[in-house]
Scaffold this active site. Structure first.
Site, short mmCIF file in Angstrom:
data_model
loop_
_atom_site.label_atom_id
_atom_site.label_comp_id
_atom_site.label_asym_id
_atom_site.label_seq_id
_atom_site.Cartn_x
_atom_site.Cartn_y
_atom_site.Cartn_z
N ALA A 51 0.87 -1.19 0.00
CA ALA A 51 0.00 0.00 0.00
C ALA A 51 0.90 1.23 0.00
CB ALA A 51 -0.88 -0.02 1.24
N GLY B 170 0.59 -5.00 0.87
CA GLY B 170 -0.61 -5.04 0.03
C GLY B 170 -0.34 -5.69 -1.33
N GLU C 284 -0.70 -9.27 -0.73
CA GLU C 284 -2.14 -9.50 -0.48
C GLU C 284 -2.94 -9.43 -1.78
OE1 GLU C 284 -2.12 -6.44 2.53
OE2 GLU C 284 -2.69 -7.89 4.07
N GLU D 239 4.89 -5.30 6.91
CA GLU D 239 4.23 -4.22 7.65
C GLU D 239 4.78 -4.05 9.05
OE1 GLU D 239 2.68 -6.56 5.84
OE2 GLU D 239 1.02 -5.68 4.69
C1 HXC Z 1 5.16 4.30 -1.14
C2 HXC Z 1 7.07 3.31 -1.92
C3 HXC Z 1 6.66 2.05 -1.43
C4 HXC Z 1 5.40 1.98 -0.76
C5 HXC Z 1 8.57 1.81 -2.36
N1 HXC Z 1 8.27 3.11 -2.50
N2 HXC Z 1 7.62 1.15 -1.72
N3 HXC Z 1 6.33 4.42 -1.77
N4 HXC Z 1 4.71 3.13 -0.63
N5 HXC Z 1 4.92 0.84 -0.27
C6 HXC Z 1 9.03 4.17 -3.16
C7 HXC Z 1 10.27 4.56 -2.36
O1 HXC Z 1 9.93 5.49 -1.36
C8 HXC Z 1 11.14 5.16 -3.45
O2 HXC Z 1 10.70 6.45 -3.73
C9 HXC Z 1 10.82 4.28 -4.66
O3 HXC Z 1 9.57 3.66 -4.38
C10 HXC Z 1 11.85 3.18 -4.87
O4 HXC Z 1 11.96 2.45 -3.66
P1 HXC Z 1 13.38 2.18 -2.92
O5 HXC Z 1 13.07 1.90 -1.50
O6 HXC Z 1 14.34 3.26 -3.23
O7 HXC Z 1 13.84 0.85 -3.68
P2 HXC Z 1 14.79 -0.30 -3.14
O8 HXC Z 1 15.93 0.28 -2.35
O9 HXC Z 1 15.09 -1.17 -4.30
O10 HXC Z 1 13.92 -1.11 -2.08
C11 HXC Z 1 12.77 -1.84 -2.53
C12 HXC Z 1 11.88 -2.24 -1.32
C13 HXC Z 1 11.56 -0.96 -0.50
C14 HXC Z 1 12.60 -3.25 -0.46
C15 HXC Z 1 10.63 -2.87 -1.88
O11 HXC Z 1 11.05 0.07 -1.40
C16 HXC Z 1 10.53 -1.18 0.57
O12 HXC Z 1 10.86 -1.72 1.63
N6 HXC Z 1 9.30 -0.69 0.34
C17 HXC Z 1 8.25 -0.72 1.33
C18 HXC Z 1 7.71 -2.12 1.49
C19 HXC Z 1 6.61 -2.16 2.54
O13 HXC Z 1 6.85 -1.81 3.72
N7 HXC Z 1 5.41 -2.56 2.14
C20 HXC Z 1 4.25 -2.59 3.03
C21 HXC Z 1 3.51 -1.32 3.00
S1 HXC Z 1 2.18 -1.32 4.16
P3 HXC Z 1 11.75 7.67 -3.94
O14 HXC Z 1 10.86 8.87 -4.08
O15 HXC Z 1 12.63 7.68 -2.76
O16 HXC Z 1 12.46 7.31 -5.21
C22 HXC Z 1 1.03 -2.24 3.41
C23 HXC Z 1 -0.21 -2.42 4.22
C24 HXC Z 1 -1.28 -3.07 3.42
O17 HXC Z 1 1.15 -2.72 2.33
C25 HXC Z 1 -2.62 -2.79 4.04
C26 HXC Z 1 -3.74 -3.04 3.09
C27 HXC Z 1 -3.95 -2.10 1.97
#
Ligand code: HXC
Length: 262
Positions: free
Chosen positions: A70, A113, A116, A136
């Protein structure tokens, strides 16, 4: 074909008259699932559901990510009341209303997400570099779109608990071994292999496909006795279709069936 802001929709896909491709398209943020993107996904799914030519939907991302979760930027300052007011999961809750099979073709990250969403599809085909996970917990929350339920059903309690409590990812081969993923294929052939799978489904009797999908899903939602009864009724129901007659006659006449979808 309607244009969407956050996804691409292609039908017919590769010229196949019954297969559609939906691609998540926010590459700069690894296809982070904003509310607007999820609304596009469900609007597109319903558009394809209503198109009687479409028999199979493929959902994919890009080389780096199916979806990294998400949209964290959208959620960071959210309050529970705000999320209730905006009905955060409205589009997610409608995915099970799609009666046509949806195949997730997963490359790269399918996290939070994103995992999911892949698990909300009917089956997953993954590239050998795909990574699944519910991270998460690392950002102070827990899965909210089915991760604790669907991952646990797929992996069993101990493995699901491990991944959900640590946030550690699963690689594609582990996901396949656990049954989360139907098939792992080399990255470069992900879309070819997914297309082949979609063709195998698209050339079956569409009504039987829908009834089979419904019956498999009943296995997740009902006790065995009820699930068996549900299956039996759907089995009987296929005998009301012309396609059942066509399928069995074609077998006995040693020819390919020609299904009309009725
Ligand atoms: C918003 C995101 C994002 C996310 C990545 N980005 N994931 N923005 N929401 N979930 C953005 C980063 O901020 C970054 O923006 C760009 O995408 C590239 O990501 P990087 O982190 O620079 O890439 P990398 O170093 O290759 O790492 C990849 C990654 C990491 C390991 C996937 O991005 C990551 O950990 N993302 C978050 C994963 C996460 O926590 N997902 C769960 C979210 S909560 P900029 O502007 O800096 O270039 C969730 C709850 C669901 O899903 C509930 C139901 C809907």
């Amino acid at each position: 074909m309607k244009k969407f802001e956050n996804i691409l929709c292609e039908f017919p896909y590769r010229g196949h008259p019954h297969i559609a491709l939906v691609s998540l398209n926010r590459p700069k943020v690894l296809n982070a699932l904003s509310t607007a993107l999820m609304q596009d996904v469900i609007d597109c799914f319903f558009m394809l559901e209503d198109n009687t030519d479409v028999r199979v939907i493929i959902l994919t991302g890009n080389d780096k990510a199916f979806a990294a979760g998400a949209d964290i930027a959208e959620m960071v300052e959210a309050t529970p009341i705000h999320q209730i007011q905006e009905n955060r999961f409205r589009s997610w809750k409608q995915i099970p209303l799609i009666t046509k099979p949806i195949i997730a073709a997963v490359n790269g990250f399918a996290l939070g997400g994103g995992c999911e969403l892949a698990m909300s599809c009917d089956l997953i085909i993954a590239s050998d570099t795909a990574k699944f996970g519910q991270p998460e917990i690392k950002i102070g929350t827990i899965p909210g779109a089915g991760g604790t339920q669907r991952l646990t059903r797929a992996l069993g309690k101990s493995k699901a608990m491990y991944h959900i409590l640590t946030g550690d990812m699963l690689d594609a081969h582990d996901a396949e071994k656990a049954g989360l993923v139907a098939k792992v294929v080399p990255t470069e052939s992900l879309m070819n292999e997914t297309f082949e799978c979609a063709k195998l489904i698209a050339n079956k009797a569409p009504v039987a496909i829908k009834l089979a999908k419904e019956a498999v899903n009943a296995a997740f939602e009902s006790p065995l006795k009820e699930g068996l009864e549900f299956e039996r009724r759907n089995f009987y129901l296929t005998f009301a279709s012309q396609d059942q007659k066509e399928g069995m006659r074609a077998f006995l006449e040693k020819r390919e069936p020609d299904y009309k979808g009725n």
